[in-house]
Scaffold this motif. Structure first.
Motif, mmCIF file in Angstrom:
data_model
loop_
_atom_site.group_PDB
_atom_site.id
_atom_site.type_symbol
_atom_site.label_atom_id
_atom_site.label_comp_id
_atom_site.label_asym_id
_atom_site.label_seq_id
_atom_site.Cartn_x
_atom_site.Cartn_y
_atom_site.Cartn_z
ATOM 1 N N GLY A 1 -36.389 -35.876 -6.770
ATOM 2 C CA GLY A 1 -36.995 -34.631 -7.240
ATOM 3 C C GLY A 1 -38.335 -34.342 -6.588
ATOM 4 N N CYS A 2 -38.715 -35.117 -5.583
ATOM 5 C CA CYS A 2 -40.042 -34.908 -5.004
ATOM 6 C C CYS A 2 -40.079 -33.781 -3.990
ATOM 7 C CB CYS A 2 -40.614 -36.235 -4.506
ATOM 8 S SG CYS A 2 -40.780 -36.462 -2.784
ATOM 9 N N VAL A 3 -38.966 -33.462 -3.355
ATOM 10 C CA VAL A 3 -38.885 -32.252 -2.521
ATOM 11 C C VAL A 3 -37.563 -31.526 -2.809
ATOM 12 C CG1 VAL A 3 -40.340 -33.051 -0.593
ATOM 13 C CG2 VAL A 3 -37.890 -33.563 -0.578
ATOM 14 N N PRO A 4 -37.565 -30.186 -2.714
ATOM 15 C CA PRO A 4 -36.307 -29.465 -2.940
ATOM 16 C C PRO A 4 -35.405 -29.568 -1.714
ATOM 17 C CG PRO A 4 -38.063 -27.907 -2.424
ATOM 18 C CD PRO A 4 -38.697 -29.274 -2.443
ATOM 19 N N GLY A 5 -34.119 -29.667 -1.970
ATOM 20 C CA GLY A 5 -33.172 -29.741 -0.856
ATOM 21 C C GLY A 5 -31.761 -29.861 -1.381
ATOM 22 N N PRO A 6 -30.804 -29.788 -0.479
ATOM 23 C CA PRO A 6 -29.401 -29.879 -0.893
ATOM 24 C C PRO A 6 -28.999 -31.322 -1.215
ATOM 25 C CG PRO A 6 -29.556 -29.755 1.496
ATOM 26 C CD PRO A 6 -30.957 -29.628 0.978
ATOM 27 N N ARG A 7 -27.858 -31.464 -1.866
ATOM 28 C CA ARG A 7 -27.229 -32.790 -1.927
ATOM 29 C C ARG A 7 -26.961 -33.199 -0.494
ATOM 30 N NH1 ARG A 7 -24.866 -33.451 -6.894
ATOM 31 N NH2 ARG A 7 -24.793 -31.509 -8.071
ATOM 32 N N MET A 8 -27.077 -34.470 -0.214
ATOM 33 C CA MET A 8 -26.833 -34.920 1.162
ATOM 34 C C MET A 8 -25.837 -36.064 1.207
ATOM 35 S SD MET A 8 -30.699 -34.872 2.806
ATOM 36 C CE MET A 8 -30.170 -35.561 4.382
ATOM 37 N N THR B 1 -41.073 -35.907 12.209
ATOM 38 C CA THR B 1 -39.671 -35.573 11.970
ATOM 39 C C THR B 1 -39.397 -35.463 10.471
ATOM 40 O OG1 THR B 1 -39.012 -36.708 13.998
ATOM 41 C CG2 THR B 1 -37.286 -36.302 12.389
ATOM 42 N N GLY B 2 -39.975 -36.384 9.708
ATOM 43 C CA GLY B 2 -39.748 -36.383 8.263
ATOM 44 C C GLY B 2 -40.323 -35.140 7.590
ATOM 45 N N ILE B 3 -41.531 -34.765 8.005
ATOM 46 C CA ILE B 3 -42.170 -33.576 7.421
ATOM 47 C C ILE B 3 -41.357 -32.329 7.740
ATOM 48 C CG2 ILE B 3 -44.213 -32.086 7.549
ATOM 49 C CD1 ILE B 3 -45.791 -34.779 8.132
ATOM 50 N N LYS B 4 -40.929 -32.221 8.992
ATOM 51 C CA LYS B 4 -40.102 -31.066 9.375
ATOM 52 C C LYS B 4 -38.773 -31.063 8.610
ATOM 53 C CE LYS B 4 -41.490 -30.317 14.211
ATOM 54 N NZ LYS B 4 -40.911 -30.347 15.578
ATOM 55 N N ALA B 5 -38.187 -32.252 8.482
ATOM 56 C CA ALA B 5 -36.876 -32.342 7.818
ATOM 57 C C ALA B 5 -36.968 -31.881 6.363
ATOM 58 C CB ALA B 5 -36.342 -33.769 7.900
ATOM 59 N N ALA B 6 -38.087 -32.194 5.708
ATOM 60 C CA ALA B 6 -38.263 -31.748 4.319
ATOM 61 C C ALA B 6 -38.313 -30.223 4.263
ATOM 62 C CB ALA B 6 -39.543 -32.344 3.730
ATOM 63 N N PHE B 7 -38.972 -29.620 5.235
ATOM 64 C CA PHE B 7 -39.013 -28.159 5.324
ATOM 65 C C PHE B 7 -37.602 -27.603 5.569
ATOM 66 C CE2 PHE B 7 -39.582 -24.330 8.024
ATOM 67 C CZ PHE B 7 -40.180 -23.509 7.091
ATOM 68 N N HIS B 8 -36.873 -28.222 6.489
ATOM 69 C CA HIS B 8 -35.502 -27.771 6.776
ATOM 70 C C HIS B 8 -34.615 -27.854 5.531
ATOM 71 C CE1 HIS B 8 -36.325 -29.371 11.121
ATOM 72 N NE2 HIS B 8 -36.884 -28.196 10.924
ATOM 73 N N ALA B 9 -34.824 -28.903 4.746
ATOM 74 C CA ALA B 9 -34.000 -29.098 3.545
ATOM 75 C C ALA B 9 -34.216 -27.944 2.563
ATOM 76 C CB ALA B 9 -34.347 -30.430 2.886
ATOM 77 N N ARG B 10 -35.471 -27.536 2.423
ATOM 78 C CA ARG B 10 -35.798 -26.431 1.527
ATOM 79 C C ARG B 10 -35.161 -25.131 2.040
ATOM 80 N NH1 ARG B 10 -39.814 -22.635 1.379
ATOM 81 N NH2 ARG B 10 -40.336 -21.867 -0.709
ATOM 82 N N GLN B 11 -35.302 -24.891 3.347
ATOM 83 C CA GLN B 11 -34.705 -23.681 3.936
ATOM 84 C C GLN B 11 -33.186 -23.656 3.713
ATOM 85 O OE1 GLN B 11 -37.724 -22.399 4.223
ATOM 86 N NE2 GLN B 11 -37.018 -21.217 5.973
ATOM 87 N N THR B 12 -32.573 -24.818 3.881
ATOM 88 C CA THR B 12 -31.120 -24.938 3.714
ATOM 89 C C THR B 12 -30.713 -24.542 2.303
ATOM 90 O OG1 THR B 12 -31.110 -26.752 5.323
ATOM 91 C CG2 THR B 12 -29.189 -26.567 3.878
ATOM 92 N N LEU B 13 -31.420 -25.105 1.332
ATOM 93 C CA LEU B 13 -31.101 -24.827 -0.073
ATOM 94 C C LEU B 13 -31.279 -23.338 -0.378
ATOM 95 C CD1 LEU B 13 -30.324 -26.178 -2.778
ATOM 96 C CD2 LEU B 13 -32.766 -26.455 -3.234
ATOM 97 N N LEU B 14 -32.377 -22.758 0.081
ATOM 98 C CA LEU B 14 -32.634 -21.342 -0.190
ATOM 99 C C LEU B 14 -31.627 -20.441 0.536
ATOM 100 C CD1 LEU B 14 -36.552 -21.188 -0.204
ATOM 101 C CD2 LEU B 14 -34.960 -21.612 -2.077
#
Ligand SMILES: [Zn+2]
Length: 394
Positions: A123-130, A84-97
């Motif tokens: 700063g370890c993975v890209p993503g939106p403010r949460m 779930t965590g690995i997928k969520a990091a991917f989702h966070a990047r998609q969200t930001l882009l």
């Protein structure tokens, strides 16, 4: 370090008309100034968006970052937390882009999303403010019970709220009614009593946190509003007395139209379970009518996509804007719902939501003119969050 963003058209979300041929001066993490092209300082890195529309980064007030938009929403409960965590990091990047620089997560799993938030901030993975709620709070056996913190009665409710806050929640989400994506229940059914919701909401407010209620049927919406909730999520069957009460109390509505549309669109052929398709199909018309009436009544609206639900992809969050326009908002009002209004609902109005000196530099660009065609948000050409450039493709 100074960055100069040259904007063809600049939507600040503070005005009713776009500014033309202005530049945003970004220094450190913040917007320092907005100047005419002639006044651009000689030093600084130039980002030339003079053929684009520039806007505040979008704020999505209702997301499930741990959920992967697969046909069966409850599948997330069966995964390991690691997956779930690995997928969520991917989702966070998609969200930001996708141009979304801030999300409010309204229902995570085992606090994985709170770890993700920390990882993004470090700063370890890209993503939106949460802004995170931790686990949503539901009655025993209620909607989303596979990932929720189940709590019954006012005292237990209070404890459930405190648990979420202890784990790092910044807002609290209550499941006031049944739901579409949980099997074996009427989506309209009233789950919490007004007294139970009141106990939880008072506790959250006492600790300075805002509250949201998942609410589909009228009585569950009414209970949440009368208990003092800050935002009604979905609000599918809104009656006049509830609309008037929301207006009086300035309660936000986060309609989340797109998940129901996607559900009906993809349906059984997409592998969505029969129970979910049936309930979505039965509610889709009422949902739109309620949203139209809320807009006509002038309720405060914030944009929430419910991304993570079936076929409702992270990164396509702005698809909700088109739905809001179909329900009666002007494109500019829809943009405000996803910027300045979202910021207010999240309690971040002093930091984000507009292009103004002093705000954090959360800035996006769209190739096109979303004021005329809101669907242009699918053409995101630049994403800056916190003064840092994450994406640029002109
Ligand atoms: Zn949701």
């Amino acid at each position: 370090l100074v960055t100069v963003i040259k904007c063809g058209q600049l939507v600040t979300s503070t005005r009713d008309d776009p500014l033309l041929r202005k530049a945003i001066i970004v220094e450190d993490r913040k917007i320092k100034d907005i100047v005419a092209f002639e006044m651009i300082p000689v030093s600084g890195e130039i980002v030339d968006l003079s053929r684009q529309t520039v806007l505040p980064g979008l704020i999505d007030a209702h997301v499930h970052i741990v959920a992967d938009s697969g046909p069966v929403f409850t599948a997330v409960a069966q995964e390991t937390d690691g997956m779930t965590g690995i997928k969520a990091a991917f989702h966070a990047r998609q969200t930001l882009l996708g141009g979304v620089t801030t999300i409010r997560d309204l229902g995570g799993k085992n606090y994985v999303e709170i770890e993700l938030k920390k990882a993004i901030e470090s700063g370890c993975v890209p993503g939106p403010r949460m802004i995170v709620c931790g686990k949503c709070i539901a009655i025993t056996g209620g909607h989303a019970n596979l990932i929720a913190r189940e709590a019954d009665g006012p005292q237990e409710m209070c404890r459930a709220v405190r648990e979420q806050l202890k784990m790092g929640a910044e807002c609290i989400k209550f499941i006031s009614t049944g739901g579409i994506l949980t099997p074996g229940m009427d989506a309209n059914a009233t789950h919490y009593t007004k007294e139970e919701l009141e106990a939880g909401i008072i506790e959250a407010h006492r600790m300075g946190k805002k509250t949201a209620a998942h609410a589909i049927g009228t009585e569950g919406i009414r209970n949440a509003v009368l208990a003092g909730v800050d935002s009604v999520e979905h609000g599918i069957i809104l009656k006049d007395d509830v609309i008037q009460e929301m207006k009086r109390r300035e309660t936000y509505l986060v309609p989340t139209l797109i998940p129901v549309v996607r559900n009906v669109e993809h349906g059984r052929t997409g592998g969505i379970p029969d129970y979910a398709v049936k309930k979505a199909t039965a509610l889709i018309e009422d949902h739109l009518v309620s949203c139209e009436r809320a807009i006509t009544a002038g309720l405060k609206i914030a944009m929430g996509s419910d991304a993570g639900t079936p076929f409702n992809m992270h990164g396509s969050n702005s698809g909700e804007l088109y739905q809001l326009v179909k329900a009666g908002l002007t494109p500019l009002q829809a943009i405000k719902a996803a910027t300045i209004n979202g910021a207010e609902l999240l309690g971040l109005q002093d930091k984000i939501g507009t292009i103004e000196p002093g705000k954090f530099a959360d800035v996006i660009a769209v190739n096109g003119d979303p004021i005329n065609d809101i669907r242009d948000f699918k053409n995101i050409s630049m994403v800056m969050k916190d003064g840092q450039l994450y994406y640029l493709d002109l």
